[in-house]
Enzyme design. Structure first.
Site, PDB file in Angstrom:
ATOM      1  N   SER A 149       0.857  -1.187   0.000  1.00 24.79           N
ATOM      2  CA  SER A 149       0.000   0.000   0.000  1.00 24.79           C
ATOM      3  C   SER A 149       0.887   1.230   0.000  1.00 24.79           C
ATOM      4  O   SER A 149       2.019   1.194   0.509  1.00 24.79           O
ATOM      5  CB  SER A 149      -0.897   0.022   1.242  1.00 24.79           C
ATOM      6  OG  SER A 149      -1.529   1.282   1.394  1.00 24.79           O
ATOM      7  N   TYR A 163      -1.783  -1.171  10.276  1.00 26.77           N
ATOM      8  CA  TYR A 163      -1.867  -1.282   8.816  1.00 26.77           C
ATOM      9  C   TYR A 163      -0.639  -0.663   8.170  1.00 26.77           C
ATOM     10  O   TYR A 163       0.020  -1.286   7.327  1.00 26.77           O
ATOM     11  CB  TYR A 163      -3.136  -0.592   8.308  1.00 26.77           C
ATOM     12  CG  TYR A 163      -3.320  -0.687   6.810  1.00 26.77           C
ATOM     13  CD1 TYR A 163      -3.790  -1.868   6.223  1.00 26.77           C
ATOM     14  CD2 TYR A 163      -3.011   0.385   5.971  1.00 26.77           C
ATOM     15  CE1 TYR A 163      -3.944  -1.964   4.849  1.00 26.77           C
ATOM     16  CE2 TYR A 163      -3.171   0.292   4.602  1.00 26.77           C
ATOM     17  CZ  TYR A 163      -3.637  -0.883   4.052  1.00 26.77           C
ATOM     18  OH  TYR A 163      -3.789  -0.982   2.682  1.00 26.77           O
TER      19      TYR A 163
END
Length: 257
Positions: A149, A163
């Site tokens: 990401s 995350y």
């Protein structure tokens, strides 16, 4: 030089975790249209089965439901795949999770769930499938593509601590795995997506126009953007990309500074 063959996945097998929706589904459709046999896995069997049935209209797609957040689930998926194939050309580690909470309240459960699935699972699933990847790496390279990401590249102001840490860890893990597996004719790389419409990125899904205002390219990502990046890395065109992370975000990362 044959451009059609350069980007072709004709006759190759691909396994995509988290393949029933969002980015995983985008890549699955792209691989099918490029000629691959595609196996998708997801924790929810009904959703995985339904997506596979829909994708069958494009090409051979098989549903292999599994919960890969545990080592037992990883082994179950590997065993299920081996019922269909004796080798694996392309592995896409896409299954992931996110968790948001204030710093002072961030729970251990939110840390462990996200880090286990986003960083631990890609390592152990690749480890378990390495013999099948080696078996495929004969006249072409086998490929492992980790889906990271842009939050692992630059800071997101949202309080998604586990995350962001897990995706940064996955990017570095990609480099380490690439060095180990390159001599085995297995090329490991990663993609760091930005805003794509998905269940995980509900802002991009439900407020695309608003999100687009923060993106230099002026729009969110499309299925073609994600499929194109994945096909490039999975095909002969991406053979010399080893350990690198391809940022696909319309310029957001560089705008963050």
């Amino acid at each position: 030089m044959n451009i059609d063959q350069l980007f072709s996945l004709q006759g190759r097998s691909a396994l995509i975790t988290g393949g029933s929706r969002g980015i995983g589904r985008m890549m699955a459709e792209g691989f099918l249209r490029a000629g691959a046999r595609v196996y998708i896995s997801a924790r929810k069997a009904d959703a995985c089965d339904a997506t596979a049935r829909e994708l069958l209209a494009i090409g051979p797609c098989v549903s292999l439901p599994a919960d890969v957040s545990t080592l037992e689930g990883v082994q179950q998926l590997v065993a299920a795949y081996q019922q269909h194939e004796k080798s694996l050309d392309i592995l896409v580690n896409n299954a992931g999770a996110a968790w948001g909470a204030a710093y002072d309240e961030f729970p251990e459960s939110g840390w462990d769930k996200v880090v286990d699935l986003n960083m631990k699972t890609p390592f152990f699933l690749t480890q378990a499938l390495t013999p099948l990847l080696k078996a495929a790496a004969t006249d072409h390279l086998a490929k492992v593509i980790n889906i990271a990401s842009i939050d692992g590249v630059s800071n997101n102001p949202q309080e998604t601590y586990s995350y962001q840490a897990s995706k940064a860890g996955l990017i570095h893990l990609t480099r380490r795995m690439a060095l180990k597996l390159a001599p085995e004719r297995i090329a490991v790389s990663a993609i760091a997506p930005g805003a794509f419409a998905s269940t995980m990125n509900k802002d991009a899904r439900d407020h695309a126009d608003e999100v687009a205002q923060r993106i230099p390219a002026g729009r969110i990502g499309t299925p073609e953007d994600m499929a194109g990046a994945a096909i490039y890395l999975a095909s002969r065109a991406g053979d010399y990309v080893t350990g690198a992370t391809l940022v696909v975000d319309g310029g957001v990362t560089w705008a963050r500074g």
